[in-house]
Design a protein around this motif. Structure first.
Motif, PDB file in Angstrom:
ATOM      1  N   PHE A   1      19.049 102.269  58.089  1.00 52.31           N
ATOM      2  CA  PHE A   1      20.531 102.223  58.789  1.00 52.31           C
ATOM      3  C   PHE A   1      21.141 100.903  59.246  1.00 52.31           C
ATOM      4  O   PHE A   1      22.520 100.900  59.344  1.00 52.31           O
ATOM      5  CB  PHE A   1      20.266 103.121  60.204  1.00 52.31           C
ATOM      6  N   GLY A   2      20.315 100.080  59.111  1.00 48.76           N
ATOM      7  CA  GLY A   2      20.534  98.728  59.159  1.00 48.76           C
ATOM      8  C   GLY A   2      21.693  98.140  57.900  1.00 48.76           C
ATOM      9  O   GLY A   2      22.571  97.579  58.053  1.00 48.76           O
ATOM     10  N   ILE A   3      21.539  98.855  57.020  1.00 49.31           N
ATOM     11  CA  ILE A   3      22.251  98.739  55.499  1.00 49.31           C
ATOM     12  C   ILE A   3      23.911  98.977  55.918  1.00 49.31           C
ATOM     13  O   ILE A   3      24.729  98.393  55.396  1.00 49.31           O
ATOM     14  CB  ILE A   3      21.810  99.162  54.216  1.00 49.31           C
ATOM     15  N   PHE A   4      24.192  99.865  56.702  1.00 44.02           N
ATOM     16  CA  PHE A   4      25.522 100.260  57.156  1.00 44.02           C
ATOM     17  C   PHE A   4      26.225  99.353  57.697  1.00 44.02           C
ATOM     18  O   PHE A   4      27.340  99.395  58.027  1.00 44.02           O
ATOM     19  CB  PHE A   4      25.325 101.646  57.730  1.00 44.02           C
ATOM     20  N   PHE A   5      25.525  98.488  58.386  1.00 44.62           N
ATOM     21  CA  PHE A   5      26.098  97.365  59.207  1.00 44.62           C
ATOM     22  C   PHE A   5      26.263  96.378  58.571  1.00 44.62           C
ATOM     23  O   PHE A   5      26.619  95.092  59.076  1.00 44.62           O
ATOM     24  CB  PHE A   5      25.490  97.005  60.652  1.00 44.62           C
ATOM     25  N   ARG A   6      25.860  96.220  57.287  1.00 48.78           N
ATOM     26  CA  ARG A   6      26.029  94.958  56.423  1.00 48.78           C
ATOM     27  C   ARG A   6      26.596  95.042  55.063  1.00 48.78           C
ATOM     28  O   ARG A   6      27.548  94.209  54.652  1.00 48.78           O
ATOM     29  CB  ARG A   6      24.450  94.307  56.032  1.00 48.78           C
ATOM     30  N   ASP A   7      26.419  96.070  54.362  1.00 49.09           N
ATOM     31  CA  ASP A   7      26.966  96.575  53.133  1.00 49.09           C
ATOM     32  C   ASP A   7      28.259  97.117  53.305  1.00 49.09           C
ATOM     33  O   ASP A   7      28.331  98.221  53.851  1.00 49.09           O
ATOM     34  CB  ASP A   7      26.082  97.286  52.362  1.00 49.09           C
ATOM     35  N   LYS A   8      29.388  96.509  52.899  1.00 50.98           N
ATOM     36  CA  LYS A   8      30.651  97.126  53.266  1.00 50.98           C
ATOM     37  C   LYS A   8      31.099  98.329  52.750  1.00 50.98           C
ATOM     38  O   LYS A   8      32.041  99.141  53.059  1.00 50.98           O
ATOM     39  CB  LYS A   8      31.815  95.927  53.149  1.00 50.98           C
ATOM     40  N   VAL A   9      30.427  98.780  51.632  1.00 49.91           N
ATOM     41  CA  VAL A   9      30.624  99.847  50.870  1.00 49.91           C
ATOM     42  C   VAL A   9      29.924 101.142  51.588  1.00 49.91           C
ATOM     43  O   VAL A   9      30.320 102.020  51.859  1.00 49.91           O
ATOM     44  CB  VAL A   9      30.053  99.803  49.373  1.00 49.91           C
ATOM     45  N   LYS A  10      28.674 100.678  51.881  1.00 42.86           N
ATOM     46  CA  LYS A  10      27.753 101.726  52.799  1.00 42.86           C
ATOM     47  C   LYS A  10      28.524 101.870  54.151  1.00 42.86           C
ATOM     48  O   LYS A  10      28.320 103.047  54.815  1.00 42.86           O
ATOM     49  CB  LYS A  10      26.280 101.186  52.966  1.00 42.86           C
TER      50      LYS A  10
ATOM     51  N   VAL B   1      42.897  93.530  49.390  1.00 46.40           N
ATOM     52  CA  VAL B   1      41.854  92.239  49.937  1.00 46.40           C
ATOM     53  C   VAL B   1      40.383  92.508  49.271  1.00 46.40           C
ATOM     54  O   VAL B   1      40.021  93.413  48.985  1.00 46.40           O
ATOM     55  CB  VAL B   1      41.771  92.704  51.472  1.00 46.40           C
ATOM     56  N   LEU B   2      40.167  91.297  48.813  1.00 41.02           N
ATOM     57  CA  LEU B   2      38.531  91.263  47.910  1.00 41.02           C
ATOM     58  C   LEU B   2      37.808  90.651  49.052  1.00 41.02           C
ATOM     59  O   LEU B   2      38.094  89.544  49.405  1.00 41.02           O
ATOM     60  CB  LEU B   2      39.062  90.370  46.848  1.00 41.02           C
ATOM     61  N   LYS B   3      36.687  91.322  49.295  1.00 41.08           N
ATOM     62  CA  LYS B   3      35.477  90.664  50.083  1.00 41.08           C
ATOM     63  C   LYS B   3      34.306  90.984  49.187  1.00 41.08           C
ATOM     64  O   LYS B   3      33.934  91.496  48.300  1.00 41.08           O
ATOM     65  CB  LYS B   3      35.566  91.533  51.303  1.00 41.08           C
ATOM     66  N   PRO B   4      33.544  89.871  49.580  1.00 35.09           N
ATOM     67  CA  PRO B   4      31.873  89.932  49.334  1.00 35.09           C
ATOM     68  C   PRO B   4      31.451  91.132  49.793  1.00 35.09           C
ATOM     69  O   PRO B   4      31.502  91.311  51.168  1.00 35.09           O
ATOM     70  CB  PRO B   4      31.502  88.471  49.508  1.00 35.09           C
ATOM     71  N   ILE B   5      30.594  91.778  49.339  1.00 35.85           N
ATOM     72  CA  ILE B   5      30.031  92.976  50.064  1.00 35.85           C
ATOM     73  C   ILE B   5      29.118  92.881  51.156  1.00 35.85           C
ATOM     74  O   ILE B   5      28.994  93.824  51.861  1.00 35.85           O
ATOM     75  CB  ILE B   5      29.389  94.033  48.700  1.00 35.85           C
TER      76      ILE B   5
ATOM     77  N   VAL C   1      34.665  84.399  55.294  1.00 32.44           N
ATOM     78  CA  VAL C   1      34.316  83.593  54.015  1.00 32.44           C
ATOM     79  C   VAL C   1      34.232  84.279  52.718  1.00 32.44           C
ATOM     80  O   VAL C   1      33.938  85.556  52.858  1.00 32.44           O
ATOM     81  CB  VAL C   1      32.781  83.009  54.483  1.00 32.44           C
ATOM     82  N   GLY C   2      34.818  83.873  51.754  1.00 32.56           N
ATOM     83  CA  GLY C   2      35.002  84.263  50.482  1.00 32.56           C
ATOM     84  C   GLY C   2      36.021  85.541  50.361  1.00 32.56           C
ATOM     85  O   GLY C   2      36.039  86.029  49.321  1.00 32.56           O
TER      86      GLY C   2
ATOM     87  N   SER D   1      28.860  93.104  43.510  1.00 27.57           N
ATOM     88  CA  SER D   1      28.860  92.187  44.706  1.00 27.57           C
ATOM     89  C   SER D   1      30.276  91.979  45.647  1.00 27.57           C
ATOM     90  O   SER D   1      30.423  91.286  46.608  1.00 27.57           O
ATOM     91  CB  SER D   1      28.729  90.702  44.381  1.00 27.57           C
ATOM     92  N   TYR D   2      31.285  92.908  45.150  1.00 32.77           N
ATOM     93  CA  TYR D   2      32.709  92.684  45.696  1.00 32.77           C
ATOM     94  C   TYR D   2      32.936  94.281  46.180  1.00 32.77           C
ATOM     95  O   TYR D   2      32.716  95.201  45.453  1.00 32.77           O
ATOM     96  CB  TYR D   2      33.774  92.261  44.994  1.00 32.77           C
ATOM     97  N   ILE D   3      33.921  94.222  47.351  1.00 29.94           N
ATOM     98  CA  ILE D   3      34.518  95.562  47.447  1.00 29.94           C
ATOM     99  C   ILE D   3      35.928  95.217  47.497  1.00 29.94           C
ATOM    100  O   ILE D   3      36.604  94.012  48.097  1.00 29.94           O
ATOM    101  CB  ILE D   3      34.083  95.904  49.219  1.00 29.94           C
ATOM    102  N   LEU D   4      37.031  96.165  47.292  1.00 26.24           N
ATOM    103  CA  LEU D   4      38.383  95.979  47.361  1.00 26.24           C
ATOM    104  C   LEU D   4      38.758  96.955  48.403  1.00 26.24           C
ATOM    105  O   LEU D   4      38.119  98.169  48.493  1.00 26.24           O
ATOM    106  CB  LEU D   4      39.030  96.169  46.276  1.00 26.24           C
ATOM    107  N   GLU D   5      39.789  96.535  49.213  1.00 28.28           N
ATOM    108  CA  GLU D   5      40.549  97.392  50.057  1.00 28.28           C
ATOM    109  C   GLU D   5      41.953  97.083  50.395  1.00 28.28           C
ATOM    110  O   GLU D   5      42.239  96.098  49.886  1.00 28.28           O
ATOM    111  CB  GLU D   5      39.781  96.916  51.781  1.00 28.28           C
TER     112      GLU D   5
END
Length: 404
Positions: free
Chosen positions: A108-117, A152-156, A162-163, A190-194
C-alpha cells in the motif's frame, strides 16, 4: 512494581531536515523511549538529544544505504519506523514489510509514491481524479496533448515540483525531449501525463491515529504553486462551513476508508483541483504532512506542529486530542510567499495587514526562485474570514508590484 515498557522508535531523517524530532519525542514520552535516528553525513542538524543514537550514512538516498539501514534494524528491533520525507515513504514501507513492523507496508506504500498507482487508490476510494496517461512513447505524449490541449508531464515517483513540465503543443514536447535527451526514461515507464486542470488548487492535511482521521485541514492556494515564476504564492485555510471544505473532508475520509486497518499511517497531504465548471479532481496524495509555510499556517490556528504530531501519533493520540480541544478562535489564517526579487516587504505595515510573522531571506542567497518554496520572504496573516485574508494577500501583492 510494574516494569516500564520501552518503546523503540527508528527515525529516518533526510539530511536537509533540521527538525528536532528526537528532542520532541523524548520530551513527550520521558524515560519510556529509545530512539535511533538515521540521517546522512551531510545532515544540517548540529545537535541531537543526548539519549539519541545517531547513525550517519555516507549517502542517505543511495541504494547501498538500504543494506546499512537493514543492519541497524536487525540489531535495534524497533517497534516503529517513521519519516516525514516524501522520498522516504516507499523505502520505509518496504522496511516495515521486510521486518514485519506495524504500519504502512510496501503493497500500500506504493500508492503514496507511484503517481500511476495513486490513481488506483482514488479509484478504490471512489474519488474523481485528473485524466491521465502512462506513456511509453513520444507519440503517446503528443496524442494525449492533442486530446487535452494543455498537459502536465511528471516523474512517476517525483517529489514536489522537481521535473514537472507543462506543454501546450507538440512543438514544446519535441523540443523538451530533444534538449534533455531523456527518452530512455519512457521505455522504463518513468513518466505520467495528466490533463492540466485550469481553476482552483486545494490541499488537505490530515492527522490520524490507526487510520482514524482526527484533524482534517483543507486549504486553498491563492496563486497555485506552478505559477511561482509569474506570481507570488499564497494560501488560506478554508472555513468549515464552506462547500469546498465539506467536499475535501469527504474525499480525505474516503482515502482512509480503503486502507487496511493494520496498514495505518499518521498523516496525509492531499492535492485536489477544481475546474472552471466547479468539478473536483484528486491530483496527488502523500503519506506525510505539508511543510514550510503550510505547516506554519496550520500552527497559527490550531497551535499544533503537524509534523511533530505525525510522529506522536505512531504511539498515542492523547496529546493531539488534547490540543484539538484547545483551538482558540474561528478566525481565518493565511500565508504569502514572495518568489519574485522584491524586497520592499520590509516597508509593509504589519499592524495594518495583521501580519503575524514576517521573515526575509538573505539577499545574497537564491537570487532567482527555482521552485515554489524558494521564497525571498514570507508572512503569516489572519482575518475575520477567508475572503478578508485573500483580500489582504491581493493588496500586499499590489503594493509589491507598485514598489518593485
Amino acid at each position: 512494581m510494574k516494569e516500564k515498557i520501552m518503546i523503540k522508535f527508528l527515525l529516518m531523517q533526510q539530511p536537509s531536515s533540521t527538525s528536532l524530532i528526537d528532542h520532541h519525542l523524548f520530551e513527550m514520552y520521558k524515560g519510556n523511549l529509545e530512539i535511533v535516528l538515521i540521517t546522512g553525513k551531510e545532515s544540517k542538524r548540529k545537535v541531537f538529544h543526548n539519549n539519541t543514537k545517531v547513525v550517519h550514512l555516507n549517502n542517505y538516498f543511495a541504494e547501498e544505504a538500504f543494506k546499512e539501514i537493514c543492519d541497524v534494524i536487525e540489531k535495534f528491533k524497533p517497534d516503529f519506523i517513521a519519516s516525514n520525507s516524501e522520498k522516504d515513504v516507499y523505502r520505509v514501507s518496504c522496511l516495515r514489510s521486510l521486518f514485519n513492523i506495524q504500519g504502512l507496508k510496501s503493497n500500500f506504500g506504493i500508492f503514496f509514491r507511484d503517481k500511476v498507482k495513486m490513481k488506483s487508490l482514488f479509484e478504490m476510494a471512489n474519488i474523481p481524479y485528473t485524466p491521465y496517461c502512462h506513456p511509453y512513447s513520444l507519440e503517446e505524449i503528443v496524442d494525449f496533448q492533442n486530446e487535452h490541449k494543455k498537459i502536465v508531464l511528471k516523474p512517476i515517483s517525483g517529489a514536489g515540483s522537481v521535473g514537472v513540465e507543462i506543454f501546450e503543443n507538440s512543438e514544446e514536447i519535441l523540443k523538451y525531449f530533444k534538449n534533455h535527451g531523456n527518452v530512455m526514461d519512457l521505455i522504463n515507464g518513468s513518466y505520467i501525463l495528466e490533463k492540466f486542470i485550469n481553476g482552483n488548487v486545494f490541499h488537505v492535511d490530515v492527522l490520524s491515529y490507526k487510520n482514524n482521521p482526527l484533524l482534517i485541514i483543507p486549504s486553498k492556494y491563492v496563486n497555485p504553486p506552478h505559477e511561482f515564476l509569474q506570481k507570488n504564492i499564497g494560501g488560506v485555510l478554508l472555513q468549515e462551513s464552506s462547500m469546498e471544505y465539506k467536499i475535501l473532508k469527504e474525499y480525505s475520509e474516503k482515502i482512509y476508508s480503503v486502507l487496511p486497518e493494520e496498514q495505518y499511517i499518521t498523516a496525509i497531504h492531499f492535492e485536489v483541483f477544481q475546474d472552471e465548471y466547479g468539478n473536483f479532481y484528486a491530483g496527488e496524495v502523500a503519506a506525510r504532512t505539508g511543510g514550510g509555510m503550510i505547516k506554519d499556517n496550520i500552527t497559527q490556528k490550531y497551535k499544533i506542529n503537524i509534523s511533530l504530531a505525525s510522529y506522536d501519533l505512531w504511539i498515542s493520540p492523547k496529546q493531539l486530542e488534547k490540543q484539538i480541544g484547545e483551538k482558540e478562535n474561528n478566525l481565518s489564517y493565511g500565508y504569502f510567499m514572495i518568489t519574485s526579487d522584491a524586497y520592499c516587504v520590509e516597508k509593509l505595515n504589519k499592524e495594518e495587514f495583521e501580519i503575524e510573522k514576517l521573515w526575509i531571506a538573505d539577499k545574497a542567497i537564491n537570487k532567482h526562485a527555482t521552485s515554489s518554496v524558494d521564497a525571498k520572504a514570507g508572512m503569516l496573516l489572519k482575518g475575520e474570514n477567508e475572503k478578508e485574508v485573500i483580500r489582504k494577500i491581493n493588496n500586499i501583492e499590489s503594493i509589491l508590484k507598485i514598489n518593485n
